[in-house]
Write a protein that holds these residues in place. Structure first.
Motif, PDB file in Angstrom:
ATOM      1  N   ARG A  64       0.875  -1.920   0.032  1.00  0.00           N
ATOM      2  CA  ARG A  64      -0.081   0.347  -0.035  1.00  0.00           C
ATOM      3  C   ARG A  64       1.072   1.658  -0.386  1.00  0.00           C
ATOM      4  N   GLY A  65       1.998   1.010   0.245  1.00  0.00           N
ATOM      5  CA  GLY A  65       3.206   2.545   0.152  1.00  0.00           C
ATOM      6  C   GLY A  65       3.129   3.217  -0.714  1.00  0.00           C
ATOM      7  N   ASN A  66       3.023   2.467  -1.816  1.00  0.00           N
ATOM      8  CA  ASN A  66       3.241   3.081  -3.026  1.00  0.00           C
ATOM      9  C   ASN A  66       2.113   4.117  -3.505  1.00  0.00           C
ATOM     10  N   ASP A  67       0.841   3.885  -3.003  1.00  0.00           N
ATOM     11  CA  ASP A  67      -0.773   3.708  -3.961  1.00  0.00           C
ATOM     12  C   ASP A  67      -0.728   5.168  -2.706  1.00  0.00           C
ATOM     13  N   ARG A  68      -0.002   6.049  -1.921  1.00  0.00           N
ATOM     14  CA  ARG A  68      -0.579   7.134  -0.513  1.00  0.00           C
ATOM     15  C   ARG A  68       0.566   8.160  -1.341  1.00  0.00           C
ATOM     16  N   ASP A  69      -0.026   9.400  -0.676  1.00  0.00           N
ATOM     17  CA  ASP A  69       0.742  10.506  -1.317  1.00  0.00           C
ATOM     18  C   ASP A  69       1.729  10.565  -0.002  1.00  0.00           C
ATOM     19  N   ASP A  70       0.972  10.036   1.041  1.00  0.00           N
ATOM     20  CA  ASP A  70       2.466  10.090   2.185  1.00  0.00           C
ATOM     21  C   ASP A  70       3.051   8.891   2.070  1.00  0.00           C
ATOM     22  N   ALA A  71       3.251   7.765   1.388  1.00  0.00           N
ATOM     23  CA  ALA A  71       3.732   7.170   1.360  1.00  0.00           C
ATOM     24  C   ALA A  71       5.467   6.874   1.453  1.00  0.00           C
ATOM     25  N   SER A  72       6.486   6.748   2.327  1.00  0.00           N
ATOM     26  CA  SER A  72       7.807   6.817   2.781  1.00  0.00           C
ATOM     27  C   SER A  72       8.332   4.873   3.128  1.00  0.00           C
ATOM     28  N   LEU A  73       9.223   4.779   3.192  1.00  0.00           N
ATOM     29  CA  LEU A  73       9.869   2.988   3.743  1.00  0.00           C
ATOM     30  C   LEU A  73       9.478   3.098   5.174  1.00  0.00           C
ATOM     31  N   PRO A  74      10.163   4.675   5.524  1.00  0.00           N
ATOM     32  CA  PRO A  74      11.004   4.259   7.211  1.00  0.00           C
ATOM     33  C   PRO A  74       8.730   3.999   7.848  1.00  0.00           C
ATOM     34  N   LYS A  75       7.924   4.875   7.349  1.00  0.00           N
ATOM     35  CA  LYS A  75       6.758   4.991   7.748  1.00  0.00           C
ATOM     36  C   LYS A  75       6.306   3.206   7.378  1.00  0.00           C
ATOM     37  N   ALA A  76       6.683   3.292   6.172  1.00  0.00           N
ATOM     38  CA  ALA A  76       5.895   1.050   6.500  1.00  0.00           C
ATOM     39  C   ALA A  76       6.642   0.801   6.641  1.00  0.00           C
ATOM     40  N   LEU A  77       7.907   0.427   7.074  1.00  0.00           N
ATOM     41  CA  LEU A  77       8.568  -0.424   8.357  1.00  0.00           C
ATOM     42  C   LEU A  77       8.739  -0.028   9.742  1.00  0.00           C
ATOM     43  N   LEU A  78       7.640   0.942   9.716  1.00  0.00           N
ATOM     44  CA  LEU A  78       7.694   1.227  11.685  1.00  0.00           C
ATOM     45  C   LEU A  78       6.245   0.468  11.648  1.00  0.00           C
ATOM     46  N   THR A  79       5.723   0.815  10.939  1.00  0.00           N
ATOM     47  CA  THR A  79       3.774   0.263  11.218  1.00  0.00           C
ATOM     48  C   THR A  79       4.378  -1.020  11.041  1.00  0.00           C
ATOM     49  N   SER A  80       5.035  -1.891  10.156  1.00  0.00           N
ATOM     50  CA  SER A  80       5.352  -3.491  10.242  1.00  0.00           C
ATOM     51  C   SER A  80       6.078  -4.083  10.937  1.00  0.00           C
ATOM     52  N   VAL A  81       6.544  -3.213  11.727  1.00  0.00           N
ATOM     53  CA  VAL A  81       7.351  -3.595  13.378  1.00  0.00           C
ATOM     54  C   VAL A  81       6.342  -3.409  13.837  1.00  0.00           C
ATOM     55  N   ALA A  82       5.197  -2.902  14.135  1.00  0.00           N
ATOM     56  CA  ALA A  82       4.381  -2.102  15.394  1.00  0.00           C
ATOM     57  C   ALA A  82       3.000  -3.284  15.207  1.00  0.00           C
ATOM     58  N   ALA A  83       3.285  -3.993  13.773  1.00  0.00           N
ATOM     59  CA  ALA A  83       1.906  -5.271  13.611  1.00  0.00           C
ATOM     60  C   ALA A  83       2.732  -6.092  14.091  1.00  0.00           C
ATOM     61  N   MET A  84       4.151  -6.491  13.859  1.00  0.00           N
ATOM     62  CA  MET A  84       4.536  -7.877  14.527  1.00  0.00           C
ATOM     63  C   MET A  84       4.979  -7.486  15.894  1.00  0.00           C
ATOM     64  N   ALA A  85       4.893  -6.359  16.894  1.00  0.00           N
ATOM     65  CA  ALA A  85       4.680  -6.251  18.187  1.00  0.00           C
ATOM     66  C   ALA A  85       3.827  -6.620  18.563  1.00  0.00           C
ATOM     67  N   ALA A  86       2.410  -6.510  17.937  1.00  0.00           N
ATOM     68  CA  ALA A  86       1.440  -6.022  18.318  1.00  0.00           C
ATOM     69  C   ALA A  86       1.090  -7.740  19.015  1.00  0.00           C
ATOM     70  N   PHE A  87       1.298  -8.611  17.386  1.00  0.00           N
ATOM     71  CA  PHE A  87       1.283  -9.710  17.098  1.00  0.00           C
ATOM     72  C   PHE A  87       2.178 -11.039  18.098  1.00  0.00           C
ATOM     73  N   TRP A  88       3.418 -10.251  18.221  1.00  0.00           N
ATOM     74  CA  TRP A  88       4.032 -11.080  19.754  1.00  0.00           C
ATOM     75  C   TRP A  88       3.434 -10.738  21.494  1.00  0.00           C
ATOM     76  N   ALA A  89       2.943  -9.537  20.954  1.00  0.00           N
ATOM     77  CA  ALA A  89       2.271  -9.769  22.641  1.00  0.00           C
ATOM     78  C   ALA A  89       0.646  -9.587  22.976  1.00  0.00           C
ATOM     79  N   PHE A  90       0.755 -10.009  21.963  1.00  0.00           N
ATOM     80  CA  PHE A  90      -0.773 -11.261  21.831  1.00  0.00           C
ATOM     81  C   PHE A  90      -0.749 -12.251  22.195  1.00  0.00           C
TER      82      PHE A  90
END
Length: 130
Positions: A64-90
Motif C-alpha cells: 500500500r505504501g506506493n499508493d498513498r501520497d504520504d508513502a515512505s519506506l520508514p513509515k511502512a517499516l515502522l508500521t510493519s514492526v508495530a504490527a509484529m510487536a502487537a502480534f507478539w504481545a498478543f
C-alpha cells in the motif's frame, strides 16, 4: 514415562516432541503439569500459522505504501514492526493465559489468539487496493 523432568523434578516440555508432549499429557497426573504440557503442545501446533499471520499483517503495508501520497519506506517499516510487536504481545498473553486456570482448556487462548490474529491479517490483506 514420557514426561521429561529436570534435576529438581519439574516438567521440561521445551525439549519434548509433539508426540512426546501428547503422550506425556495423557500420562501426567498433576493438573498443573497436564496444563503445561497441553499448552506447549497447542502452542507448537499453532506456531507455523504465525508465519502466515505475519505475512498477512506486514505485506499489505509494503504494497500500500506506493499508493498513498504520504508513502515512505520508514513509515511502512515502522508500521510493519508495530504490527509484529502487537502480534507478539498478543501471542505472549495467549501463552500466559493458557498456563493459568482461567480457561477450561489451554487450547482456547492459543487457538483463539491465532484465529483472531489470522482474521486481523486477512482484514489487512483485504484492504489492499488493486
Amino acid at each position: 514415562s514420557a514426561v521429561l523432568r529436570d534435576a529438581a523434578g519439574a516438567v521440561v516440555p521445551d525439549i519434548m516432541t509433539l508426540h512426546g508432549l501428547s503422550d506425556a499429557a495423557d500420562e501426567a497426573t498433576n493438573p498443573t503439569e497436564v496444563r503445561t504440557l497441553r499448552s506447549t503442545y497447542h502452542a507448537r501446533l499453532a506456531l507455523p500459522l504465525s508465519v502466515l499471520i505475519l505475512v498477512l499483517l506486514v505485506l499489505p503495508e509494503g504494497l500500500r505504501g506506493n499508493d498513498r501520497d504520504d508513502a515512505s519506506l520508514p513509515k511502512a517499516l515502522l508500521t510493519s514492526v508495530a504490527a509484529m510487536a502487537a502480534f507478539w504481545a498478543f501471542w505472549v498473553l495467549a501463552r500466559i493465559g493458557s498456563q493459568g486456570a482461567w480457561f477450561p482448556s489451554p487450547a482456547i487462548p492459543i487457538w483463539g489468539a491465532a484465529s483472531l490474529a489470522l482474521l486481523w491479517g486477512l482484514w489487512c490483506f483485504g484492504r489492499i487496493k488493486e
